[in-house]
Scaffold this motif. Structure first.
Motif, short mmCIF file in Angstrom:
data_model
loop_
_atom_site.label_atom_id
_atom_site.label_comp_id
_atom_site.label_asym_id
_atom_site.label_seq_id
_atom_site.Cartn_x
_atom_site.Cartn_y
_atom_site.Cartn_z
N ILE A 75 -67.71 52.58 -17.44
CA ILE A 75 -69.02 51.94 -17.62
C ILE A 75 -69.20 50.78 -16.64
O ILE A 75 -70.23 50.64 -15.99
CB ILE A 75 -69.21 51.47 -19.07
CG1 ILE A 75 -69.32 52.68 -19.99
CG2 ILE A 75 -70.43 50.56 -19.21
CD1 ILE A 75 -69.24 52.34 -21.46
N LYS A 76 -68.15 49.95 -16.50
CA LYS A 76 -68.23 48.80 -15.61
C LYS A 76 -68.36 49.25 -14.15
O LYS A 76 -69.18 48.71 -13.40
CB LYS A 76 -67.01 47.91 -15.78
CG LYS A 76 -67.07 46.63 -15.00
CD LYS A 76 -65.89 45.74 -15.29
CE LYS A 76 -65.97 44.46 -14.47
NZ LYS A 76 -64.79 43.64 -14.67
N ALA A 77 -67.59 50.24 -13.75
CA ALA A 77 -67.67 50.75 -12.37
C ALA A 77 -69.04 51.35 -12.10
O ALA A 77 -69.62 51.15 -11.03
CB ALA A 77 -66.56 51.78 -12.12
N GLY A 78 -69.58 52.08 -13.08
CA GLY A 78 -70.91 52.67 -12.92
C GLY A 78 -72.00 51.61 -12.83
O GLY A 78 -72.94 51.75 -12.05
N ALA A 79 -71.86 50.55 -13.61
CA ALA A 79 -72.86 49.48 -13.59
C ALA A 79 -72.86 48.76 -12.24
O ALA A 79 -73.92 48.53 -11.66
CB ALA A 79 -72.60 48.49 -14.71
N ILE A 80 -71.68 48.44 -11.75
CA ILE A 80 -71.61 47.72 -10.47
C ILE A 80 -72.08 48.59 -9.32
O ILE A 80 -72.82 48.15 -8.45
CB ILE A 80 -70.18 47.18 -10.24
CG1 ILE A 80 -69.89 46.07 -11.26
CG2 ILE A 80 -70.02 46.65 -8.81
CD1 ILE A 80 -68.48 45.55 -11.23
N SER A 81 -71.67 49.86 -9.31
CA SER A 81 -72.10 50.73 -8.21
C SER A 81 -73.60 51.03 -8.33
O SER A 81 -74.28 51.17 -7.31
CB SER A 81 -71.29 52.02 -8.17
OG SER A 81 -71.28 52.66 -9.42
N GLY A 82 -74.14 51.07 -9.53
CA GLY A 82 -75.59 51.23 -9.71
C GLY A 82 -76.36 50.04 -9.19
O GLY A 82 -77.41 50.18 -8.55
#
Length: 134
Positions: A75-82
């Motif tokens: 979730i954290k990786a997806g949020a930052i890359s988003g």
């Protein structure tokens, strides 16, 4: 290490094969769209073909079970890359509105944007899994 443990893929390896490799594939595809030479285009197509199969092979392999920390890392990786993707798209649109990019085609930019998102998402997940903190 038991014999059956060798066949189980770690979550970091799964992320590498399902996020980073496709990110590289889309980047090569984006380069391939811009090239006019038939020889280089054919060579890149030959390179892209096996890279497109690797993520699907990794999806069907046995892998470690997701725990709460790994779900949080995804979730954290997806949020930052988003957020990074939104920032890049916003900058592109501002430059387009200011007429700095006279010719802008989302079809040409799409493989690079998708590549960036997938590559960053995979690398951030691997980083967070390695560090173990959220």
């Amino acid at each position: 290490m038991k014999k059956e443990d060798k066949k189980v893929m770690s979550l970091k390896r799964v992320a590498f094969f399902t996020e980073v490799i496709p990110g590289i594939t889309f980047f090569i595809y984006g380069i391939n769209l811009k090239l006019l030479s038939n020889i280089i285009t054919t060579l890149l197509a030959v390179i892209i073909l096996p890279l497109m199969v690797i993520p699907y092979v990794a999806l069907f392999k046995r892998k470690d079970k997701d725990d709460e920390a790994s779900k949080l890392h995804i979730i954290k990786a997806g949020a930052i890359s988003g957020i990074l993707l939104e920032l890049v798209i916003t900058v592109i649109w501002i430059l387009y509105i200011l007429k700095i990019f006279w010719e802008f085609s989302i079809g040409v930019c799409a493989p690079f944007l998708l590549s960036m998102y997938m590559f960053v998402h995979g690398l951030l997940f691997i980083h967070y899994e390695k560090d173990g903190d959220c």
